[in-house]
Design an enzyme around this catalytic site. Structure first.
Site, PDB file in Angstrom:
ATOM      1  N   GLY A  46      40.958  21.364  41.289  1.00  0.00           N
ATOM      2  CA  GLY A  46      40.043  21.903  40.293  1.00  0.00           C
ATOM      3  C   GLY A  46      40.789  22.803  39.342  1.00  0.00           C
ATOM      4  O   GLY A  46      41.920  23.217  39.624  1.00  0.00           O
ATOM      5  N   GLN A  51      41.663  29.924  33.764  1.00  0.00           N
ATOM      6  CA  GLN A  51      43.048  29.844  34.257  1.00  0.00           C
ATOM      7  C   GLN A  51      44.043  29.423  33.188  1.00  0.00           C
ATOM      8  O   GLN A  51      45.251  29.595  33.359  1.00  0.00           O
ATOM      9  CB  GLN A  51      43.135  28.856  35.437  1.00  0.00           C
ATOM     10  CG  GLN A  51      42.393  29.332  36.675  1.00  0.00           C
ATOM     11  CD  GLN A  51      42.429  28.278  37.760  1.00  0.00           C
ATOM     12  OE1 GLN A  51      41.638  27.348  37.736  1.00  0.00           O
ATOM     13  NE2 GLN A  51      43.360  28.407  38.691  1.00  0.00           N
ATOM     14  N   CYS A  92      44.865  28.482  45.357  1.00  0.00           N
ATOM     15  CA  CYS A  92      44.515  28.566  43.940  1.00  0.00           C
ATOM     16  C   CYS A  92      45.782  28.346  43.125  1.00  0.00           C
ATOM     17  O   CYS A  92      46.832  28.904  43.453  1.00  0.00           O
ATOM     18  CB  CYS A  92      43.929  29.941  43.624  1.00  0.00           C
ATOM     19  SG  CYS A  92      43.428  30.137  41.899  1.00  0.00           S
ATOM     20  N   LEU A  93      45.669  27.551  42.076  1.00  0.00           N
ATOM     21  CA  LEU A  93      46.826  27.307  41.213  1.00  0.00           C
ATOM     22  C   LEU A  93      47.316  28.594  40.554  1.00  0.00           C
ATOM     23  O   LEU A  93      48.473  28.677  40.144  1.00  0.00           O
ATOM     24  CB  LEU A  93      46.476  26.269  40.138  1.00  0.00           C
ATOM     25  CG  LEU A  93      46.192  24.853  40.653  1.00  0.00           C
ATOM     26  CD1 LEU A  93      45.668  23.977  39.531  1.00  0.00           C
ATOM     27  CD2 LEU A  93      47.447  24.237  41.272  1.00  0.00           C
ATOM     28  N   HIS A 134      34.461  28.008  43.945  1.00  0.00           N
ATOM     29  CA  HIS A 134      35.744  28.634  43.597  1.00  0.00           C
ATOM     30  C   HIS A 134      35.931  28.650  42.071  1.00  0.00           C
ATOM     31  O   HIS A 134      36.307  29.682  41.487  1.00  0.00           O
ATOM     32  CB  HIS A 134      36.857  27.855  44.303  1.00  0.00           C
ATOM     33  CG  HIS A 134      38.264  28.265  43.986  1.00  0.00           C
ATOM     34  ND1 HIS A 134      39.132  28.790  44.910  1.00  0.00           N
ATOM     35  CD2 HIS A 134      38.978  28.179  42.827  1.00  0.00           C
ATOM     36  CE1 HIS A 134      40.299  29.036  44.337  1.00  0.00           C
ATOM     37  NE2 HIS A 134      40.247  28.666  43.066  1.00  0.00           N
ATOM     38  N   GLU A 135      35.633  27.520  41.416  1.00  0.00           N
ATOM     39  CA  GLU A 135      35.819  27.440  39.944  1.00  0.00           C
ATOM     40  C   GLU A 135      34.787  28.297  39.211  1.00  0.00           C
ATOM     41  O   GLU A 135      35.107  28.931  38.195  1.00  0.00           O
ATOM     42  CB  GLU A 135      35.723  25.986  39.461  1.00  0.00           C
ATOM     43  CG  GLU A 135      36.667  24.993  40.112  1.00  0.00           C
ATOM     44  CD  GLU A 135      38.095  25.424  40.191  1.00  0.00           C
ATOM     45  OE1 GLU A 135      38.521  26.295  39.408  1.00  0.00           O
ATOM     46  OE2 GLU A 135      38.806  24.905  41.075  1.00  0.00           O
ATOM     47  N   HIS A 138      35.955  31.760  39.025  1.00  0.00           N
ATOM     48  CA  HIS A 138      36.943  31.987  37.953  1.00  0.00           C
ATOM     49  C   HIS A 138      36.236  32.301  36.626  1.00  0.00           C
ATOM     50  O   HIS A 138      36.691  33.146  35.857  1.00  0.00           O
ATOM     51  CB  HIS A 138      37.820  30.740  37.752  1.00  0.00           C
ATOM     52  CG  HIS A 138      38.990  30.624  38.680  1.00  0.00           C
ATOM     53  ND1 HIS A 138      39.965  31.590  38.790  1.00  0.00           N
ATOM     54  CD2 HIS A 138      39.368  29.625  39.527  1.00  0.00           C
ATOM     55  CE1 HIS A 138      40.884  31.191  39.663  1.00  0.00           C
ATOM     56  NE2 HIS A 138      40.544  30.000  40.130  1.00  0.00           N
TER      57      HIS A 138
HETATM   58  O1  GNR Z   1      43.895  23.007  44.065  1.00  0.00           O
HETATM   59  C1  GNR Z   1      43.089  23.764  44.600  1.00  0.00           C
HETATM   60  N1  GNR Z   1      42.812  23.610  45.905  1.00  0.00           N
HETATM   61  C2  GNR Z   1      41.784  24.254  46.564  1.00  0.00           C
HETATM   62  C3  GNR Z   1      41.757  24.180  47.947  1.00  0.00           C
HETATM   63  C4  GNR Z   1      40.771  24.799  48.669  1.00  0.00           C
HETATM   64  C5  GNR Z   1      39.788  25.486  48.007  1.00  0.00           C
HETATM   65  C6  GNR Z   1      39.801  25.606  46.630  1.00  0.00           C
HETATM   66  C7  GNR Z   1      40.791  24.985  45.912  1.00  0.00           C
HETATM   67  S1  GNR Z   1      40.787  25.077  44.192  1.00  0.00           S
HETATM   68  C8  GNR Z   1      42.489  24.852  43.819  1.00  0.00           C
HETATM   69  C9  GNR Z   1      42.701  24.699  42.323  1.00  0.00           C
HETATM   70  C10 GNR Z   1      42.324  25.989  41.618  1.00  0.00           C
HETATM   71  O2  GNR Z   1      42.960  26.991  41.662  1.00  0.00           O
HETATM   72  N2  GNR Z   1      41.202  25.983  40.978  1.00  0.00           N
HETATM   73  O3  GNR Z   1      40.767  27.105  40.375  1.00  0.00           O
HETATM   74 NI    NI Z   2      41.606  28.756  41.473  1.00  0.00          NI
END
Ligand code: GNR
Ligand code: NI
Length: 170
Positions: A46, A51, A92-93, A134-135, A138
């Site tokens: 995601g 980001q 998270c990236l 999660h997104e 952000h």
């Molecule tokens: O790539 C991602 N993997 C992930 C794994 C478990 C829970 C959430 C994520 S999101 C993350 C990509 C990201 O940072 N999205 O904001």
């Molecule tokens: Ni993230």
């Protein structure tokens, strides 16, 4: 097509609150396409516009094994959340190489606009449900490490700053 650089924690711009998209026009479609390209290149499941330092309510997700089922969420809203919760490891990236357990709703129903500006609803479970939550965090300036203890968060912050210094020297 273009790749965006991804902001790294603890960059203060990650705490910006995104504004809603007014019109899904070609500018937004270009943003979506560039975000998808960036997400696939970074091998993430995601990516939120926050980001890539664009503070509008746009999310891209792909939790398929084949990496060919993009889910685009513009102006997402959760219209239902399960009482049942799920605890799972998140990454998270914007916080590379850090993984820790976060408690989320097991299932959610999200309402959003798609790439054509059409409203739709989607029920999600498993990784897609986690990823939507999660997104959406952000987009309100929240990074998953904020669910961890202050002790862990401070250690992650120090580790990230140290790594950034090392990368700047290299
Ligand atoms: O790539 C991602 N993997 C992930 C794994 C478990 C829970 C959430 C994520 S999101 C993350 C990509 C990201 O940072 N999205 O904001
Ligand atoms: Ni993230």
């Amino acid at each position: 097509m273009a790749l965006f650089p991804i902001l790294r924690y603890p960059d203060p711009r990650l705490h910006t609150v995104a504004r809603p998209v007014e019109t899904v026009d070609d500018r937004i479609r270009q943003l979506v396409d560039d975000m998808l390209e960036t997400m696939y290149a970074a091998e993430g499941v995601g990516l939120a516009a926050t980001q890539v330092d664009v503070h509008e309510r746009v999310i891209v997700i792909d939790t398929s094994d084949t990496r060919d089922h993009p889910l685009v969420l513009i102006n997402p809203e959760l219209i239902a959340r399960s009482e049942e919760m799920h605890v799972g490891d998140e990454g998270c990236l914007s916080v590379p190489q850090v993984y820790d357990r976060v408690r989320r709703h097991a299932r959610v129903v999200v309402r959003a606009l798609d790439r054509d500006g059409q409203v739709f609803e989607r029920e999600a479970a498993g990784l897609t449900s986690v990823c939507i939550q999660h997104e959406m965090d952000h987009l309100v300036g929240k990074v998953f490490v904020e669910y961890l203890s202050a002790f862990k968060r401070d250690r992650i912050r120090s580790r990230m700053l140290k790594r950034a210094r090392e990368e700047a020297r290299a």
